[in-house]
Design a protein around this motif. Structure first.
Motif, PDB file in Angstrom:
ATOM      1  N   SER B 106     -37.524 -10.531   1.252  1.00  0.00           N
ATOM      2  CA  SER B 106     -37.439 -11.393   2.434  1.00  0.00           C
ATOM      3  C   SER B 106     -36.789 -12.719   2.065  1.00  0.00           C
ATOM      4  N   PHE B 107     -37.143 -13.241   0.891  1.00  0.00           N
ATOM      5  CA  PHE B 107     -36.543 -14.497   0.428  1.00  0.00           C
ATOM      6  C   PHE B 107     -35.029 -14.317   0.238  1.00  0.00           C
ATOM      7  N   GLY B 108     -34.652 -13.193  -0.394  1.00  0.00           N
ATOM      8  CA  GLY B 108     -33.227 -12.916  -0.623  1.00  0.00           C
ATOM      9  C   GLY B 108     -32.455 -12.865   0.686  1.00  0.00           C
ATOM     10  N   ALA B 109     -33.054 -12.192   1.676  1.00  0.00           N
ATOM     11  CA  ALA B 109     -32.389 -12.065   2.974  1.00  0.00           C
ATOM     12  C   ALA B 109     -32.297 -13.430   3.662  1.00  0.00           C
ATOM     13  N   VAL B 179     -29.554 -20.562  12.635  1.00  0.00           N
ATOM     14  CA  VAL B 179     -29.988 -19.821  11.439  1.00  0.00           C
ATOM     15  C   VAL B 179     -31.484 -19.477  11.490  1.00  0.00           C
ATOM     16  N   LEU B 180     -32.300 -20.438  11.857  1.00  0.00           N
ATOM     17  CA  LEU B 180     -33.755 -20.195  11.859  1.00  0.00           C
ATOM     18  C   LEU B 180     -34.145 -19.010  12.754  1.00  0.00           C
ATOM     19  N   PRO B 181     -33.599 -18.935  14.007  1.00  0.00           N
ATOM     20  CA  PRO B 181     -33.932 -17.746  14.809  1.00  0.00           C
ATOM     21  C   PRO B 181     -33.451 -16.446  14.161  1.00  0.00           C
ATOM     22  N   ALA B 182     -32.278 -16.501  13.486  1.00  0.00           N
ATOM     23  CA  ALA B 182     -31.771 -15.284  12.847  1.00  0.00           C
ATOM     24  C   ALA B 182     -32.703 -14.837  11.727  1.00  0.00           C
ATOM     25  N   ILE B 183     -33.168 -15.820  10.929  1.00  0.00           N
ATOM     26  CA  ILE B 183     -34.097 -15.479   9.833  1.00  0.00           C
ATOM     27  C   ILE B 183     -35.399 -14.913  10.410  1.00  0.00           C
ATOM     28  N   THR B 184     -35.914 -15.620  11.417  1.00  0.00           N
ATOM     29  CA  THR B 184     -37.193 -15.188  12.010  1.00  0.00           C
ATOM     30  C   THR B 184     -37.075 -13.776  12.578  1.00  0.00           C
ATOM     31  N   TYR B 185     -35.968 -13.522  13.289  1.00  0.00           N
ATOM     32  CA  TYR B 185     -35.778 -12.192  13.899  1.00  0.00           C
ATOM     33  C   TYR B 185     -35.659 -11.120  12.814  1.00  0.00           C
ATOM     34  N   PHE B 186     -34.893 -11.441  11.733  1.00  0.00           N
ATOM     35  CA  PHE B 186     -34.719 -10.462  10.649  1.00  0.00           C
ATOM     36  C   PHE B 186     -36.071 -10.113  10.036  1.00  0.00           C
ATOM     37  N   LEU B 187     -36.874 -11.154   9.793  1.00  0.00           N
ATOM     38  CA  LEU B 187     -38.152 -10.920   9.105  1.00  0.00           C
ATOM     39  C   LEU B 187     -39.163 -10.175   9.978  1.00  0.00           C
ATOM     40  N   MET B 188     -38.938 -10.193  11.313  1.00  0.00           N
ATOM     41  CA  MET B 188     -39.843  -9.426  12.187  1.00  0.00           C
ATOM     42  C   MET B 188     -39.625  -7.927  12.028  1.00  0.00           C
ATOM     43  N   GLY B 189     -38.504  -7.540  11.493  1.00  0.00           N
ATOM     44  CA  GLY B 189     -38.219  -6.126  11.282  1.00  0.00           C
ATOM     45  C   GLY B 189     -37.494  -5.501  12.442  1.00  0.00           C
ATOM     46  N   SER B 190     -36.291  -5.003  12.170  1.00  0.00           N
ATOM     47  CA  SER B 190     -35.529  -4.338  13.230  1.00  0.00           C
ATOM     48  C   SER B 190     -34.476  -3.432  12.610  1.00  0.00           C
ATOM     49  N   LEU B 191     -34.196  -2.339  13.309  1.00  0.00           N
ATOM     50  CA  LEU B 191     -33.158  -1.420  12.836  1.00  0.00           C
ATOM     51  C   LEU B 191     -31.866  -1.611  13.632  1.00  0.00           C
ATOM     52  N   SER B 192     -31.825  -2.667  14.460  1.00  0.00           N
ATOM     53  CA  SER B 192     -30.688  -2.807  15.380  1.00  0.00           C
ATOM     54  C   SER B 192     -29.363  -3.036  14.643  1.00  0.00           C
ATOM     55  N   GLY B 193     -29.412  -3.669  13.482  1.00  0.00           N
ATOM     56  CA  GLY B 193     -28.149  -3.962  12.796  1.00  0.00           C
ATOM     57  C   GLY B 193     -27.746  -2.907  11.778  1.00  0.00           C
ATOM     58  N   VAL B 194     -28.450  -1.767  11.743  1.00  0.00           N
ATOM     59  CA  VAL B 194     -28.192  -0.781  10.688  1.00  0.00           C
ATOM     60  C   VAL B 194     -27.024   0.130  11.059  1.00  0.00           C
ATOM     61  N   SER B 255     -36.168  -1.033   1.980  1.00  0.00           N
ATOM     62  CA  SER B 255     -36.560  -1.113   3.383  1.00  0.00           C
ATOM     63  C   SER B 255     -36.362  -2.523   3.928  1.00  0.00           C
ATOM     64  N   VAL B 256     -36.864  -3.515   3.175  1.00  0.00           N
ATOM     65  CA  VAL B 256     -36.720  -4.907   3.636  1.00  0.00           C
ATOM     66  C   VAL B 256     -35.238  -5.287   3.681  1.00  0.00           C
ATOM     67  N   ALA B 257     -34.462  -4.749   2.729  1.00  0.00           N
ATOM     68  CA  ALA B 257     -33.048  -5.124   2.625  1.00  0.00           C
ATOM     69  C   ALA B 257     -32.279  -4.810   3.904  1.00  0.00           C
ATOM     70  N   ILE B 258     -32.576  -3.696   4.541  1.00  0.00           N
ATOM     71  CA  ILE B 258     -31.767  -3.372   5.733  1.00  0.00           C
ATOM     72  C   ILE B 258     -32.532  -3.529   7.049  1.00  0.00           C
ATOM     73  N   ALA B 259     -33.846  -3.612   6.991  1.00  0.00           N
ATOM     74  CA  ALA B 259     -34.581  -3.633   8.259  1.00  0.00           C
ATOM     75  C   ALA B 259     -35.641  -4.729   8.348  1.00  0.00           C
ATOM     76  N   GLY B 260     -35.718  -5.614   7.353  1.00  0.00           N
ATOM     77  CA  GLY B 260     -36.737  -6.662   7.405  1.00  0.00           C
ATOM     78  C   GLY B 260     -38.130  -6.108   7.129  1.00  0.00           C
ATOM     79  N   ASN B 261     -39.132  -6.878   7.514  1.00  0.00           N
ATOM     80  CA  ASN B 261     -40.517  -6.458   7.231  1.00  0.00           C
ATOM     81  C   ASN B 261     -41.040  -5.496   8.294  1.00  0.00           C
ATOM     82  N   ILE B 262     -41.348  -4.292   7.858  1.00  0.00           N
ATOM     83  CA  ILE B 262     -41.980  -3.317   8.764  1.00  0.00           C
ATOM     84  C   ILE B 262     -43.364  -3.042   8.193  1.00  0.00           C
ATOM     85  N   GLY B 263     -44.355  -3.680   8.779  1.00  0.00           N
ATOM     86  CA  GLY B 263     -45.712  -3.585   8.247  1.00  0.00           C
ATOM     87  C   GLY B 263     -46.441  -2.340   8.716  1.00  0.00           C
TER      88      GLY B 263
END
Lengths: 254, 337
Positions: B106-109, B179-194, B255-263
């Motif tokens: 998550s930090f890397g992303a 940037v902040l919304p992009a980071i927040t959205y990425f970390l919520m987890g999504s497959l939309s950009g895959v 998993s985190v690399a392409i889709a963020g956090n999926i808990g």
């Protein structure tokens, strides 16, 4: 197969728990270990399979230092059976027994049909057919110990090391477990087990070793304890060992 | 019917259910396609002339297929990774991010998003940070004179905390409008950009880790016994634990690399698998993978169709996971009493 322990000493940091201890176990022997809590019984039983590291050649199997053997080689010589423990992920009785063949498998290999057939033989040998399909969670403590003994037989190991196999078992199950082990010893296996019940040691062993403060104070046939005050000294209360009418021996606290 | 055979049949049924889920998911969305049409599209993509138009071909093959392959791979991976960690740490409440690699990825992303890198580089950096965390954990834990499992978990906690702080710092200094919304959205987890590009980054390491863990499943069974028992059975517990942790961690970082956090998927799916099939990893590993793949694909379908704006998949898995976790706790209490 001969297990030789020569001048074995062992310390946990500064605390020396075994002091210059020597003994042997040979085929067909059933050796019971007696002693108070902290006498060093469990430490000794964990040193023999190499779970704890002693000096290089103080424990030998057929003349070879145990610590020089690979884990697989050790597992082919001896099987360790812990006190009853509850597994977080309990397996079926059949799978638990099957685990005993793991010392013959390579890293990525799984048990095959020959191993499954061997499980059937072991199940029949220990008369476990009635519980073979059940989960380890749903069987009694005595049955669980028998399953662990069956797993040891799957290992094809000739020396069985049992750490307090009768703890937490009712009297009937204590006898059942030790009688099954005795049957195996009569077939040529050897066994060393620790117990807190001197009566069981007297009735179910060919030799008894008594430990006190990390030192062996008695190593002989159980009958040699008759008339001695060894147990009284070890347990620090007067204990009389008497013969029963049928030739057995029991301890009587006085 | 003996239990071994019935367990194998259950795994097979789960596999078939997973395949059906994939076909249905390919048809679900704004542009609906029936399962029959999906099969025709797939056959046409294999070279047979099924008379399908360009539109359904484009929607299925270029938009939905990479996303569904990703949801299947990640669902299977998170479930397998979670179950592996649960068994080697002998704790059914452990999840794939136990060693902190999710925090590192998550930090890397987050850092990559702050630097304005492309989505492909975001994934690469997230993956690399996950691997760096794994190396730190390994090197430090082998130098700590403690029981191996405990030192791994303790060092994992430290690493997780460090990288979480790093992510918080990146958020603090990032532009709050873009940037902040992009980071927040990425970390919520999504497959939309895959897409296929992101998939190509993680597919090979994921599949290699799947194969290794499945091949080691019997030995991983033995790791769930006590250390003394496993070693007395002739098993090199250190080597197997190391291989399993490396594989499970690579899966988590991918998993985190392409889709963020999926808990939650990696926590609850192994429980479902063990309840339905068996504790034996030879069967519960494949069944976990099928359930995880099917579940994440189903959740992804909901995330992209439930409302006009796509709901981050991590939010939905938490909605399902949290009540299921409570159910497990209540079940445990009833069992103990």
């Amino acid at each position: 197969m001969i297990l030789e322990i020569k001048n074995l000493s062992f310390s946990y940091r500064e605390n020396e728990v075994l002091k210059d201890l020597s003994m042997t176990v040979t085929d067909g022997e059933m050796v019971s270990l007696l002693g108070r809590n902290g006498a060093g019984k469990t430490t000794l039983l964990r040193l023999v399979p190499g779970f704890l590291k002693a000096d290089g050649d103080s424990i030998l199997l057929d003349g070879k230092p145990v610590l020089g053997m690979s884990l697989k080689e050790r597992a082919s010589y001896m099987a360790y059976i812990p006190q009853i423990t509850r597994s977080v992920f309990p397996y079926s009785v059949r799978t638990s027994i099957l685990m005993g063949c793991s010392n013959r498998l390579s890293l990525l290999q799984r048990p095959g049909p020959a191993d499954e057939r061997r499980v059937d033989q072991v199940i029949d040998l220990l008369n476990l057919r009635g519980i073979a399909g059940r989960n380890m969670e749903t069987i009694s403590g005595g049955e669980r110990q028998l399953v662990l003994i069956a797993r040891a037989l799957m290992q094809d190991a000739r020396l069985l090391i049992l750490d307090e196999p009768t703890s937490f078992l009712d009297y009937g199950n204590q006898l059942l477990v030790l009688e099954r082990v005795e049957d195996l010893v009569n077939q040529g296996y050897s066994c060393i087990y620790s117990t807190h019940n001197p009566d069981l040691a007297l009735s179910h062993s060919s030799r008894t070793v008594v430990m006190k403060n990390g030192v062996i104070v008695f190593d002989d046939k159980p009958s040699a304890l008759l008339g001695s005050d060894i147990l009284s000294n070890v347990y620090e209360r007067k204990i009389e060992i008497v013969r029963t009418e049928n030739g057995g021996m029991v301890c009587l606290p006085c | 019917m003996n239990s071994g055979r019935s367990e194998r049949i259950k795994v097979l049924v789960l596999g078939i259910g997973c395949a059906l889920m994939a076909i249905i998911a390919l048809g679900v969305g704004r542009y609906y396609l029936s399962p029959v049409s999906i099969v025709r599209v797939l056959l046409q993509a294999c070279g047979l002339d099924m008379g399908m138009d360009k539109n359904p071909m484009a929607v299925v093959m270029h938009i939905r297929l990479p996303r569904i392959i990703a949801s299947m791979l990640l669902g299977a991976g998170l479930a397998l990774s979670g179950q592996t960690f649960q068994m080697i740490f002998r704790n059914p409440l452990v999840s794939p991010d136990v060693l902190g690699t999710s925090s590192a990825a998550s930090f890397g992303a987050s850092l990559s998003l702050l630097l304005g890198l492309s989505s492909f580089l975001v994934s690469i950096n997230a993956f690399l940070c996950g691997l760096v965390a794994l190396m730190i954990i390994y090197v430090v834990s082998t130098r700590v004179r403690r029981e191996q499992t405990l030192s791994l978990i303790l060092v994992g906690m430290v690493v997780s905390s460090l990288f979480s702080s790093g992510t918080s710092f990146v958020k603090l200094v990032s532009d709050p409008n873009n940037v902040l919304p992009a980071i927040t959205y990425f970390l919520m987890g999504s497959l939309s950009g895959v897409g296929f590009e992101e998939l190509s980054l993680i597919a090979v390491p994921l599949v290699i880790c799947f194969i290794v863990l499945l091949a080691l499943s019997w030995k991983i069974n033995l790791l769930s016994l006590s250390e003394d028992e496993a070693r007395s059975l002739g098993v090199n517990t250190h080597l197997i634990r190391l291989i399993a942790i490396v594989c499970a961690t690579i899966i988590t970082a991918s998993s985190v690399a392409i889709a963020g956090n999926i808990g939650w998927v990696g926590l609850i799916v192994p429980h479902i698998s063990r309840m339905l099939v068996s504790n034996d990893a030879r069967k519960s590993f494949p069944s976990s993978m099928f359930i995880g793949a099917g579940l994440l694909t189903l959740v992804d379908c909901v995330s992209r169709t439930a409302s006009t704006v796509e709901i981050p998949i991590g939010i939905l898995t938490s909605f399902i996971g949290a009540p299921f976790f409570l159910f497990l706790l209540f079940k445990e209490v009833r069992h103990d009493s």
